[in-house]
Design an enzyme around this catalytic site. Structure first.
Site, mmCIF file in Angstrom:
data_model
loop_
_atom_site.group_PDB
_atom_site.id
_atom_site.type_symbol
_atom_site.label_atom_id
_atom_site.label_comp_id
_atom_site.label_asym_id
_atom_site.label_seq_id
_atom_site.Cartn_x
_atom_site.Cartn_y
_atom_site.Cartn_z
ATOM 1 N N SER A 187 0.827 -1.197 0.000
ATOM 2 C CA SER A 187 0.000 0.000 0.000
ATOM 3 C C SER A 187 0.870 1.259 0.000
ATOM 4 O O SER A 187 1.636 1.483 -0.931
ATOM 5 C CB SER A 187 -0.953 -0.035 1.198
ATOM 6 O OG SER A 187 -1.989 0.906 1.066
ATOM 7 N N GLU A 290 -10.188 -3.944 -5.688
ATOM 8 C CA GLU A 290 -9.783 -2.847 -4.807
ATOM 9 C C GLU A 290 -9.602 -1.537 -5.566
ATOM 10 O O GLU A 290 -9.441 -1.511 -6.794
ATOM 11 C CB GLU A 290 -8.515 -3.210 -4.048
ATOM 12 C CG GLU A 290 -7.281 -3.451 -4.893
ATOM 13 C CD GLU A 290 -6.059 -3.699 -4.014
ATOM 14 O OE1 GLU A 290 -5.839 -2.893 -3.091
ATOM 15 O OE2 GLU A 290 -5.355 -4.700 -4.252
ATOM 16 N N HIS A 320 -7.811 -5.463 0.151
ATOM 17 C CA HIS A 320 -6.572 -4.713 0.021
ATOM 18 C C HIS A 320 -5.503 -5.307 0.953
ATOM 19 O O HIS A 320 -5.741 -5.497 2.145
ATOM 20 C CB HIS A 320 -6.851 -3.249 0.396
ATOM 21 C CG HIS A 320 -5.668 -2.355 0.352
ATOM 22 N ND1 HIS A 320 -4.988 -2.062 -0.813
ATOM 23 C CD2 HIS A 320 -5.047 -1.637 1.338
ATOM 24 C CE1 HIS A 320 -4.013 -1.224 -0.542
ATOM 25 N NE2 HIS A 320 -4.019 -0.948 0.745
#
Length: 356
Positions: A187, A290, A320
């Protein structure tokens, strides 16, 4: 007064166009990518419940109290893990070593955790760093980079750069040159990972042998279609950031500049916006449901066009950064098996080139 307002608005629009000038990357959305046919396993239901608990951790709280509750919940995710790896804290650079039994200390992985640059820690991501140490037979250093809003965005970037530079020549046992280097992150940490590769290239340092990015944030301009189209199908990021879909993008850009003190079009914050040539082999894993899937697709397409060996592997209907739910989630174990194969492949190519 009317004309004064018109002039101010005109100047504001002009300044926005100048400050946030960006290349239109919509042509990268036409690439076709294979998605794994198998849907989410039954264990995914439990994962969805855990995500709801994460969302409820800060319910009723605001500001700093909400952020602290989120940080505390993320750190608690590792409490129930039964780790065989040795955990060794480090103060300079800040972070921790995660070392599986028998791991080679000269084989090293720098791991950069996610958490929207404001949450997460080496502790919260031990399920990932533990598995990486096992499958790569390497010592994993999880950098504890400085988080926003207490620190500036660039402080965290510098911490990652410092950690990588140090890791080249230092292992858990002290000074020793690394024989194998991998950079990985998820991320927000995936963004730092990809940005770090470009910085290493520009700095003339020993480049990583490879990189792995889980659901990386590659572009803070939020212009990729899935940033809005997948809000309803992303149980983690949707509730947190879905409201931004109602905010005009120029407003988001100005807010990002104010919070990050870096333009959202800067390659440091948006690796997609920089040169992707001459980068090491990189594996990106992402879910088709996502919000960040098109960010990953665009990065892979641009890197391919610029000659870098970046591959994108896509799972169907996963949350995610589902890899953090190892060993609970079978798809997480599949992802780590995929990474293990990737590492073996880049090592094989490296050995062949050294022989040649």
């Amino acid at each position: 007064m009317f004309w004064l307002i018109i002039i101010i608005l005109f100047l504001l629009v002009a300044l926005t166009l100048i400050l946030f000038h960006r290349e239109d990357l919509s042509h990268l959305d036409h690439e076709d990518y294979t998605v794994r046919e198998a849907g989410p396993s039954a264990e995914n239901r439990h994962v969805l419940e855990l995500i709801k608990d994460m969302g409820n951790a800060g319910k009723g709280l605001r500001g700093k109290a909400r952020l602290q509750a989120m940080r505390k919940y993320m750190d608690s995710m590792s409490d129930s893990l039964e780790l065989q790896s040795q955990i060794l804290p480090s103060e300079n650079p800040n972070g921790e070593w995660v070392i599986a039994p028998g791991a080679d200390p000269r084989r090293r992985i720098l791991y950069i955790h996610g958490g929207a640059w404001a949450a997460g820690s080496p502790r919260s991501h031990r399920s990932i760093t533990d598995r990486l140490s096992h499958i790569a037979n390497a010592a994993v250093f999880a950098v504890d980079y400085r988080l926003m809003p207490e620190h500036r965005f660039m402080d965290g970037v510098r911490d990652c750069r410092k950690a990588y530079t140090w890791l080249i020549e230092n292992g858990p046992d002290g000074p020793a040159e690394a024989t194998f280097m991998l950079v990985a992150g998820d991320s927000a940490g995936g963004s730092h990972t990809l940005g770090l590769l470009a910085w290493i290239r520009e700095s003339g340092l020993r480049q990583a042998d490879g990189a792995v990015a889980f659901s990386p944030s590659t572009d803070l301009t939020m212009t990729a279609p899935s940033n809005r189209n997948n809000i309803a199908t992303d149980p983690m990021l949707g509730p947190m950031f879905g409201g931004l879909s109602k905010v005009p993008r120029p407003v988001i850009w100005w807010a990002t500049l104010a919070a990050f003190r870096v333009s959202p079009t800067s390659p440091v914050a948006s690796p997609l916006r920089g040169s992707l040539a001459n980068l090491p082999p990189t594996l990106i894993q992402v879910s088709d449901s996502e919000m960040l899937v098109d960010n990953a697709r665009r990065y892979a397409a641009k890197a391919k066009a610029e000659g870098s060996p970046v591959r994108l592997h896509t799972w169907r209907g996963m949350v995610h950064v589902w890899q953090i739910f190892s060993p609970l989630l079978p798809e997480a174990e599949e992802a780590f098996a995929d990474i293990e194969s990737f590492i073996r492949e880049i090592e094989s190519r490296k050995n062949d080139s050294e022989v040649a």
